[in-house]
Enzyme design. Structure first.
Site, PDB file in Angstrom:
ATOM      1  N   SER A  95       0.829  -1.189   0.000  1.00  0.00           N
ATOM      2  CA  SER A  95       0.000   0.000   0.000  1.00  0.00           C
ATOM      3  C   SER A  95       0.875   1.255   0.000  1.00  0.00           C
ATOM      4  O   SER A  95       1.708   1.416  -0.881  1.00  0.00           O
ATOM      5  CB  SER A  95      -0.948  -0.057   1.200  1.00  0.00           C
ATOM      6  OG  SER A  95      -1.926   0.937   1.124  1.00  0.00           O
ATOM      7  N   ASP A 104      -9.221  -6.555  -3.599  1.00  0.00           N
ATOM      8  CA  ASP A 104      -8.657  -5.287  -3.170  1.00  0.00           C
ATOM      9  C   ASP A 104      -9.362  -4.158  -3.912  1.00  0.00           C
ATOM     10  O   ASP A 104      -9.158  -3.960  -5.115  1.00  0.00           O
ATOM     11  CB  ASP A 104      -7.152  -5.261  -3.464  1.00  0.00           C
ATOM     12  CG  ASP A 104      -6.467  -4.005  -2.964  1.00  0.00           C
ATOM     13  OD1 ASP A 104      -7.173  -3.056  -2.569  1.00  0.00           O
ATOM     14  OD2 ASP A 104      -5.225  -3.979  -2.966  1.00  0.00           O
ATOM     15  N   HIS A 120      -7.129  -5.992   0.531  1.00  0.00           N
ATOM     16  CA  HIS A 120      -6.023  -5.031   0.577  1.00  0.00           C
ATOM     17  C   HIS A 120      -5.177  -5.343   1.809  1.00  0.00           C
ATOM     18  O   HIS A 120      -5.537  -4.979   2.932  1.00  0.00           O
ATOM     19  CB  HIS A 120      -6.579  -3.614   0.644  1.00  0.00           C
ATOM     20  CG  HIS A 120      -5.537  -2.554   0.436  1.00  0.00           C
ATOM     21  ND1 HIS A 120      -4.937  -2.350  -0.780  1.00  0.00           N
ATOM     22  CD2 HIS A 120      -4.992  -1.647   1.283  1.00  0.00           C
ATOM     23  CE1 HIS A 120      -4.073  -1.358  -0.680  1.00  0.00           C
ATOM     24  NE2 HIS A 120      -4.081  -0.917   0.566  1.00  0.00           N
TER      25      HIS A 120
END
Length: 344
Positions: free
Chosen positions: A55, A141, A173
């Site tokens: 991320s 995600d 995610h």
């Protein structure tokens, strides 16, 4: 993340890519862990430096690799988009680099990279050619859309990197690990998901060429907690939205003077020490491979601040410096100071 952002603080809230509330954790295999020992970073015989991140940590990992491709030899990126995707613009970050309402303007990002390399702001793009890159995106995600990660792959391929793309998982995610506490499809704290696979084995083979089986017994190395302000470009980690404490795992083989590689492992939003303790450090499935593969693992830590309430890494310019993705960028250069101290 689909509301209009009008202030820096609101933008920081909206841009925390790992934000859904906590859910009950699944039963998970508990890894052997090491209790951190307070100390300072040593210097070792480091033969190569690599980066990995998820991320916002994935975005920072790409910034590190592009800026220092002469020093950093490969990257593993989970759930992120192309280099300089946000272009120092909040709306672009929200709607092109997380959602895909807007395009990433990939050709512009490639042009920026070439221009900045000509200025010496990042290393020559030729050094990306042939570098190993592993990219992971889960089909559940929705924090980072697949098309955004697709453009990350295209970005690396444009500069000749050797990319392995894992886009067939049902993951949400998260950083996917055999020691994950969340269901594969979830997007819940601490954002460590068990999908019944071992992506760390896959990406370490891609980066290093081959790996030995991980140590599934008691760990033999040392986990050091250290003062990040020692390495901060301003002398104050908190002023860079970085935690006071970082971590480094050093196998006994590396401590004894053998040649080792170094992996910089970058957590995502709401996944740092001040949010979830040492969950990422303990469960990322990296210390286990480090023990048997002469691999030092550095775990820098971001933390929450007024402009960054969810403890993300700076990939859209929240610190106010337009230099955030290039050499001299405040967080980037602070992490590189740690790398240099370790011998990388």
């Amino acid at each position: 993340m689909r509301f209009l952002v009008r202030t820096v603080t609101a933008a920081a809230v909206a841009l925390s890519l790992l934000v859904p509330g906590p859910a009950p954790a699944l039963a998970a295999a508990d890894p052997y862990t090491k209790t951190p020992v307070a100390g300072s970073l040593g210097t070792y015989q480091v033969s190569g430096v690599y980066v990995a991140g998820v991320s916002s940590g994935g975005y920072l990992a790409t910034q590190l690799q592009v800026a220092y491709s002469g020093r950093i030899k490969g990257a593993a990126i989970f759930a992120a988009g192309p280099y300089y995707c946000a272009q120092n613009n909040v709306s672009q970050a929200l709607y092109a680099c997380a959602d895909n309402t807007l395009p990433t303007y990939l050709t512009n990002l490639e042009a920026y990279t070439r221009t900045w390399a000509a200025y010496g702001w990042v290393d020559p793009v030729s050094r990306l050619s042939g570098q190993p890159v592993y990219v992971y995106h889960g089909n559940n995600d929705t924090a980072i859309r697949k098309s955004v990660t697709d453009d990350l792959v295209r970005y690396y391929q444009h500069f000749g990197a050797s990319v392995q793309y894992d886009s067939g998982s049902s993951a949400g995610h998260a950083w996917v690990t055999p020691y994950g506490t969340g269901a594969c499809t979830a997007t819940v704290s601490p954002f460590l998901n068990d999908c019944g696979t071992d992506p760390q084995n896959t990406f370490l083979r891609k980066l290093l060429g081959s790996v030995s089986a991980p140590n599934t017994g008691p760990l033999g190395g040392t986990l050091t907690s250290f003062n990040q302000s020692t390495f901060a470009v301003n002398g104050n980690a908190a002023g860079l939205s970085m935690g006071g404490t970082g971590f480094a795992y050093v196998p006994s083989s590396c401590a004894s003077g053998q040649s080792c590689r170094l992996l910089v492992a970058l957590h995502g939003c709401q996944q740092g020490y001040n949010s979830v303790g040492t969950a990422f450090v303990d469960r990322a499935n990296l210390n286990q491979y480090a023990d048997t593969n002469r691999l030092i693992v550095l775990y820098p830590q971001a933390t929450a601040s007024a402009v960054n309430p969810n403890g993300c890494w700076d990939w859209w310019g929240y610190l106010g410096s337009t230099a955030y993705p290039i050499k001299g960028g405040p967080q980037l250069e602070t992490v590189m100071n740690m790398v240099r101290r370790l011998g990388g």
